[in-house]
Write a protein that holds these residues in place. Structure first.
Motif, PDB file in Angstrom:
ATOM      1  N   ILE A   1       2.757 -11.667   6.662  1.00 15.14           N
ATOM      2  CA  ILE A   1       2.246 -10.434   7.276  1.00 15.14           C
ATOM      3  C   ILE A   1       3.328  -9.364   7.231  1.00 15.14           C
ATOM      4  CG2 ILE A   1       1.354  -9.428   9.414  1.00 15.14           C
ATOM      5  CD1 ILE A   1       0.508 -12.297  10.236  1.00 15.14           C
ATOM      6  N   LEU A   2       3.001  -8.226   6.640  1.00 15.29           N
ATOM      7  CA  LEU A   2       3.936  -7.099   6.623  1.00 15.29           C
ATOM      8  C   LEU A   2       3.411  -6.026   7.558  1.00 15.29           C
ATOM      9  CD1 LEU A   2       4.362  -7.494   2.913  1.00 15.29           C
ATOM     10  CD2 LEU A   2       6.351  -6.843   4.242  1.00 15.29           C
ATOM     11  N   TYR A   3       4.277  -5.571   8.464  1.00 12.54           N
ATOM     12  CA  TYR A   3       3.840  -4.649   9.506  1.00 12.54           C
ATOM     13  C   TYR A   3       4.859  -3.536   9.718  1.00 12.54           C
ATOM     14  CZ  TYR A   3       7.007  -7.687  12.098  1.00 12.54           C
ATOM     15  OH  TYR A   3       8.106  -8.418  12.497  1.00 12.54           O
ATOM     16  N   ALA A   4       4.331  -2.414  10.205  1.00 15.71           N
ATOM     17  CA  ALA A   4       5.216  -1.339  10.665  1.00 15.71           C
ATOM     18  C   ALA A   4       5.633  -1.728  12.071  1.00 15.71           C
ATOM     19  CB  ALA A   4       4.478  -0.016  10.661  1.00 15.71           C
TER      20      ALA A   4
ATOM     21  N   SER B   1      -3.286   1.277   3.833  1.00 16.32           N
ATOM     22  CA  SER B   1      -2.371   2.323   4.296  1.00 16.32           C
ATOM     23  C   SER B   1      -2.653   2.656   5.755  1.00 16.32           C
ATOM     24  CB  SER B   1      -2.516   3.583   3.434  1.00 16.32           C
ATOM     25  OG  SER B   1      -2.062   3.321   2.127  1.00 16.32           O
ATOM     26  N   GLU B   2      -3.917   2.594   6.148  1.00 15.46           N
ATOM     27  CA  GLU B   2      -4.276   2.884   7.532  1.00 15.46           C
ATOM     28  C   GLU B   2      -3.822   1.746   8.448  1.00 15.46           C
ATOM     29  OE1 GLU B   2      -8.446   3.283   8.241  1.00 15.46           O
ATOM     30  OE2 GLU B   2      -8.073   3.511  10.386  1.00 15.46           O
ATOM     31  N   GLY B   3      -4.048   0.534   8.027  1.00 16.86           N
ATOM     32  CA  GLY B   3      -3.542  -0.625   8.754  1.00 16.86           C
ATOM     33  C   GLY B   3      -4.400  -1.062   9.926  1.00 16.86           C
TER      34      GLY B   3
ATOM     35  N   PRO C   1       0.842  -1.205   0.000  1.00 16.44           N
ATOM     36  CA  PRO C   1       0.000   0.000   0.000  1.00 16.44           C
ATOM     37  C   PRO C   1       0.877   1.256   0.000  1.00 16.44           C
ATOM     38  CG  PRO C   1      -0.020  -1.065   2.163  1.00 16.44           C
ATOM     39  CD  PRO C   1       0.724  -1.986   1.242  1.00 16.44           C
ATOM     40  N   ASP C   2       0.331   2.343  -0.549  1.00 14.44           N
ATOM     41  CA  ASP C   2       1.064   3.609  -0.569  1.00 14.44           C
ATOM     42  C   ASP C   2       1.473   3.989   0.841  1.00 14.44           C
ATOM     43  OD1 ASP C   2       0.895   3.857  -3.273  1.00 14.44           O
ATOM     44  OD2 ASP C   2      -0.778   5.286  -3.253  1.00 14.44           O
TER      45      ASP C   2
ATOM     46  N   ALA D   1       5.367  -5.896  16.191  1.00 14.76           N
ATOM     47  CA  ALA D   1       4.504  -5.170  15.253  1.00 14.76           C
ATOM     48  C   ALA D   1       3.711  -4.061  15.927  1.00 14.76           C
ATOM     49  CB  ALA D   1       3.540  -6.153  14.596  1.00 14.76           C
ATOM     50  N   GLN D   2       3.514  -2.978  15.221  1.00 15.45           N
ATOM     51  CA  GLN D   2       2.642  -1.916  15.696  1.00 15.45           C
ATOM     52  C   GLN D   2       1.372  -1.835  14.855  1.00 15.45           C
ATOM     53  OE1 GLN D   2       4.044   2.248  15.477  1.00 15.45           O
ATOM     54  NE2 GLN D   2       3.625   2.247  17.681  1.00 15.45           N
ATOM     55  N   ARG D   3       1.539  -1.940  13.529  1.00 17.64           N
ATOM     56  CA  ARG D   3       0.379  -1.922  12.638  1.00 17.64           C
ATOM     57  C   ARG D   3       0.613  -2.874  11.475  1.00 17.64           C
ATOM     58  NH1 ARG D   3      -3.861   1.749  12.372  1.00 17.64           N
ATOM     59  NH2 ARG D   3      -3.848   2.969  14.255  1.00 17.64           N
ATOM     60  N   ILE D   4      -0.406  -3.660  11.168  1.00 19.97           N
ATOM     61  CA  ILE D   4      -0.340  -4.546  10.011  1.00 19.97           C
ATOM     62  C   ILE D   4      -0.828  -3.768   8.789  1.00 19.97           C
ATOM     63  CG2 ILE D   4      -1.296  -6.639   8.967  1.00 19.97           C
ATOM     64  CD1 ILE D   4      -1.687  -7.711  11.849  1.00 19.97           C
ATOM     65  N   HIS D   5      -0.041  -3.801   7.716  1.00 16.90           N
ATOM     66  CA  HIS D   5      -0.429  -3.044   6.516  1.00 16.90           C
ATOM     67  C   HIS D   5      -0.661  -3.925   5.287  1.00 16.90           C
ATOM     68  CE1 HIS D   5      -0.067   0.980   8.176  1.00 16.90           C
ATOM     69  NE2 HIS D   5       0.970   0.526   8.855  1.00 16.90           N
ATOM     70  N   PHE D   6      -0.126  -5.140   5.319  1.00 13.60           N
ATOM     71  CA  PHE D   6      -0.336  -6.019   4.169  1.00 13.60           C
ATOM     72  C   PHE D   6      -0.329  -7.458   4.663  1.00 13.60           C
ATOM     73  CE2 PHE D   6       0.719  -8.771   0.704  1.00 13.60           C
ATOM     74  CZ  PHE D   6       0.051  -8.218  -0.377  1.00 13.60           C
TER      75      PHE D   6
END
Ligand SMILES: [Cu+2]
Length: 299
Positions: free
Chosen positions: A290-293, A257-259, A126-127, A207-212
């Motif tokens: 899982i891709l995460y910030a 993008s919001e996650g 995501p952007d 992880a803090q936020r999952i985005h993908f």
């Protein structure tokens, strides 16, 4: 040439395009808010995959390489081609990984990398997000094959990376890390005729936020769900796509993008459902990439 091949199979020479692949940036049609995107491709030689091979990783098919300059990877697409250069009718792709380390079958691994499988061949982040690769950093690429047919087959893989080069960045993306979570260890299992449901629980401490999220699944997989056990809520439910004949053609992905916010201590459950329409057991794998910030770190 910066590509190092490893393995025991005799490898044919790289194509001219492959030899300088990670410096051979071409303009990409992908539009990114982070700057003009470029595409970088590489291709493997033909590999022989024996009849009945499942989740086969040929040592000679793995590659180690690096970028000559730092980039943000925002897309990763794999295709599989037969000896005549055409996409084969059968499904020979199990999955692939590209990243800063080899992906293991155990849970708690944090990777900077991307994946693809037969039903998610084209991953686009995501952007706002990218996977960071620093100039000269070693990258490992692992393709895995399935051959459910009765005869050996010769196939090659082609990979297209979409990147934003550091020199082109207008607004840096946020860095994502990845982890693979499977319903089974080892990942390969077999499903008897009828419905099969399996799950596994885990935490995502980094992880803090999952985005993908993309699934790894085999034919006749019907859904993969991520459930937050601590909060008793569904995070995501992905379904398979089928064509008019009922043949599986793809899987949903989660991309936001919001996650989805992960709180410290949250426990998750991944659940996969297969429906085997036949009379014999079928091979299965099921998991989430899982891709995460990442959560803030002290180091
Ligand atoms: Cu697989």
């Amino acid at each position: 040439m910066r590509i190092r091949w490893s393995g025991i199979l005799p490898l044919v020479a790289l194509t001219a395009a492959g030899a300088d692949l990670l410096r051979d940036f071409r303009p990409s049609p992908v539009r990114s808010p982070h700057g003009p995107a470029s595409s970088v491709e590489f291709e493997t030689p033909l590999h022989e995959v024996d009849a009945g091979s499942l989740a086969l990783h040929l040592p000679g098919a793995m590659m180690n390489f690096e970028f000559g300059e730092s980039v943000w990877v925002i897309g990763y697409k794999t295709s599989i081609l037969d000896a005549s250069g055409k996409p084969p009718r059968e499904n020979y792709l199990c999955h692939t990984f590209l990243g800063d380390q080899r992906v293991m079958q155990t849970g708690d691994q944090e990777v900077r990398g991307l994946y693809s499988d037969s039903f998610t061949r084209d991953v686009r982040l995501p952007d706002g997000f990218g996977v960071r690769v620093i100039a000269g950093e070693p990258l490992h690429w692992m393709p895995m094959f399935n051959n459910r047919a009765d005869e050996a087959v010769r196939v090659r893989m082609k990979v297209e990376l979409t990147v934003v080069r550091d020199k082109d960045v207008v607004r840096p993306p946020k860095e994502l890390y990845a982890t693979l979570r499977s319903v089974a260890t080892p990942h390969l299992y077999f499903v008897k005729p009828g419905r099969d449901e399996r799950s596994a629980e885990f935490e995502l401490p980094g992880a803090q936020r999952i985005h993908f999220m993309g699934t790894h699944i085999h034919p006749h997989g019907s859904s993969v769900e991520l459930f937050n056990v601590t909060r008793n809520e569904r995070v995501w439910l992905g379904h398979s796509h089928t064509d008019a004949k009922g043949v599986m053609t793809g899987m949903d992905v989660y991309s936001s993008s919001e996650g989805y916010a992960v709180k410290p201590g949250d426990r998750f459950r991944v659940t996969a459902v297969y429906v085997n329409p036949g009379k014999a057991p079928i091979d299965a794998m099921a998991g989430l990439y899982i891709l995460y910030a990442p959560a803030a770190r002290n180091h």
